[in-house]
Design an enzyme around this catalytic site. Structure first.
Site: not given
Ligand code: AMP
Length: 299
Positions: A32, A144, A180-182
């Site tokens: 981000h 992405k 990635s946040s996940r």
């Protein structure tokens, strides 16, 4: 850093002449940050939104337990000198009798859309609402999520939205995996085994650099590398060369983008990982990113 919760305040902000806008769902990471830094360089004001958008989650997906780290996110944004962050409440965006839909039928059910019904309709809806509120000059989206980038570029073209959509390179971890946040869902012991994914992508790059352009053979290399690993269990949701605009499978390797999605299945959870490589150097596929991928195969 102005923290904005209300529609009226964000409309007031929209009167600023030069706004770069970075929409996010929070749990901010360096990926981000690269988008935000690009916006800071190219615009007088940068506005970030943090909103876990309910309409883009399919039934049974992780809407409820999507990571929430607002305090940390605000600290990151303060340090970056972002002008404002918009953190709306869900019922402020979607009032109780909200009933509008938006979609791009030719693109929304392909690739990730095939297994996430309604996902891209939700993405179109929230971005249209946010663009309409803020009226930014530029919108920054990560490559992405390539299908998302393609769909939003098309939506803005079709609806004559006066915002330039800027695709940004993928920020990768040292092992080549896109941040990635996940990824937070993955048990640390699984984190190292998923680095197989960028290695399999690197094998495709190497083969193409060595002059191989047989798309069937290249797909087989990718699949055989992924399937070699038996624990954890990987399901390949899709892995193919696609035309960059129509997202239809393409035989012309050099003019296409290879996109793949894996479901990593553990006893407790399934985690979706997506990645892609466009086969041309452009502003959103810099040589530095290709070098990171090529390096990861050596380790
Ligand atoms: P999200 O918060 O996951 O909805 O992502 C917000 C924006 O950041 C989207 O445009 C994503 O494509 C982008 N993004 C997420 N991860 C990365 C990454 N590793 N590199 C570049 N952009 C990213």
């Amino acid at each position: 850093l102005k923290i904005i919760y209300g529609i009226k305040e964000v409309r007031d902000l929209s009167k600023s002449l030069n706004i770069g806008f970075v929409p996010t769902m929070g749990a901010l990471h360096k990926g981000h940050v690269t988008l935000i830094e690009k916006s800071l360089q190219e615009n007088e004001e940068t506005v970030v939104s943090i909103f876990i958008n309910p309409t883009q989650f399919s039934p049974g997906e992780d809407y409820i337990y999507y990571p929430k780290t607002l305090e940390q996110d605000l600290e990151i944004l303060k340090k970056l000198n972002v002008t404002a962050v918009f953190v709306p409440r869900s019922d402020e965006i979607y009032h109780s009798d909200f009933d509008t839909t938006l979609g791009i039928p030719s693109l929304e059910n392909l690739l990730c859309g095939a297994t996430r019904p309604g996902h891209f309709r939700g993405v179109c809806l929230i971005l249209m609402i946010l663009l309409n509120l803020l009226k930014p000059q530029r919108l920054y989206l990560g490559r992405k999520d390539f299908q998302q980038l393609t769909i939003i570029q098309k939506m803005c073209r079709d609806l004559l939205i006066d915002t330039e959509v800027i695709g940004c390179p993928i920020f990768r971890d040292q092992d080549g995996l896109p941040l990635s946040s996940r990824l937070a869902y993955l048990d640390p012991s699984l984190r190292s085994s998923v680095s197989l994914f960028p290695k399999a992508l690197s094998a495709i790059i190497q083969n193409i650099d060595n002059g191989n352009q047989d798309n069937v053979y290249l797909k087989e290399i990718f699949t055989s590398l992924i399937q070699r690993e038996e624990s954890p269990f990987y399901e390949i949701l899709y892995a193919d060369f696609y035309d960059k605009e129509t997202l239809q499978p393409s035989n012309d390797v050099k003019k296409s983008i290879f996109c793949a999605a894996l479901m990593v299945k553990t006893l407790e959870k399934s985690v979706r990982l997506i990645d892609n490589i466009p086969f041309e150097i452009s502003s959103y596929y810099p040589q530095s990113e290709k070098n990171i991928l090529l390096k990861c195969i050596e380790s």
